[in-house]
Design an enzyme around this catalytic site. Sequence first.
Site, short mmCIF file in Angstrom:
data_model
loop_
_atom_site.label_atom_id
_atom_site.label_comp_id
_atom_site.label_asym_id
_atom_site.label_seq_id
_atom_site.Cartn_x
_atom_site.Cartn_y
_atom_site.Cartn_z
N ASP A 1 -6.28 19.36 -21.79
CA ASP A 1 -5.93 21.07 -21.23
C ASP A 1 -6.73 21.72 -22.47
O ASP A 1 -6.54 21.79 -23.66
CB ASP A 1 -4.45 21.19 -21.31
CG ASP A 1 -3.54 20.55 -20.32
OD1 ASP A 1 -4.31 20.00 -19.22
OD2 ASP A 1 -2.42 20.22 -20.32
N GLU B 1 -4.88 23.57 -11.35
CA GLU B 1 -5.07 23.61 -12.69
C GLU B 1 -6.39 23.90 -13.37
O GLU B 1 -7.04 22.78 -13.35
CB GLU B 1 -4.40 22.33 -13.40
CG GLU B 1 -2.97 22.17 -13.10
CD GLU B 1 -2.12 21.30 -14.02
OE1 GLU B 1 -2.97 20.51 -14.94
OE2 GLU B 1 -1.09 21.13 -14.03
ZN LIG Z 1 -3.01 18.77 -18.52
#
Ligand SMILES: [Zn+2]
Length: 319
Positions: free
Chosen positions: A241, A287
């Site tokens: 991330d 995302e």
């Molecule tokens: Zn992630």
Amino acid sequence: MKKKFKFKKSVKVIFFLLILLVICYFSYNYLLKDEKINNDVSNNEQESDELTNKLSSLGFSSSDIVVLKENLSDNELNLIDEYNENIVKFVSNSYFEIDNLERYIVYMEENDYSVDEVITYVNVGIDKPFYTDIKTISDPNNLLVLCNKFNALPSDYEPDDLTEVGSSGIYMRKEAAENMYQMVLAAQSDGLKINLVSGYRSYDYQVDLYARHVRERGKAEADRVSARAGHSEHQTGLAMDLSNDWSLEKYFEDTELFKWLSENDYKYGFILRYPKDKEYITGYDYEPWHYRYVGVEVATVIHNENITYEEYVMKYLSN
Ligand SMILES: [Zn+2]
């Protein structure tokens, strides 16, 4: 003298008889073989006729049967036991799998998808509710591992080549870490700062993280935004991330950095794993911050074809 002559003659007779015997033996075998081939051919023809009769009694037209026979083996044809107008369309798709036939038919009737979409989605498994028919991943060390709501990592799986990305204090598997570091440097030379927020996460960490989401949002919402333990790509050590600041929010998609990543991530072997409007395939809300390492070659195909990783696996890695 007479005796000797007799002896010579009887040797000749025996020799002659032996030759005759050998000739008879081979001729007999030859005829037998020929007959066997003839029998096989007529058996096949008979089976083929039976199949044609069966298919036509189910309701398939003769042109349907031609298409079916072109695309399926006799064994596969034997598994068809009902008529449906879509079957002929399904079998012409190169990703058709006979074992999924019933599911294609049902999914086609329940949704407004094309034949190609139905085949893709059923092969991916998304005609079933998420977190059903879960398979345990047998080769979690494979760099192309597919970890999602249908495929779980063993709870004791931990990569053995975890490597720090630069000096971030964040870890990925060695190859992913090295490529991530190169991507960070490349962005930097274009004047953009990549902040690494979350890389490898253990099974136990994911247990706590998911539980926290359930407490705060309820189970349904937690499942949309967070992975149950074993189903998180972060446990593979191949996911990261990242952020322009330190938050993981949707507005990231409007940043310069996101635009840069959309154009350059695949050059370092990364893909955007949970793209916009693909929730029904990936099982996760969009995302813009979650990137997955798959290697340059695979990432390039996914980038060019604009497909999800689930679709890539179905198209290129299954069978
Ligand atoms: Zn992630």
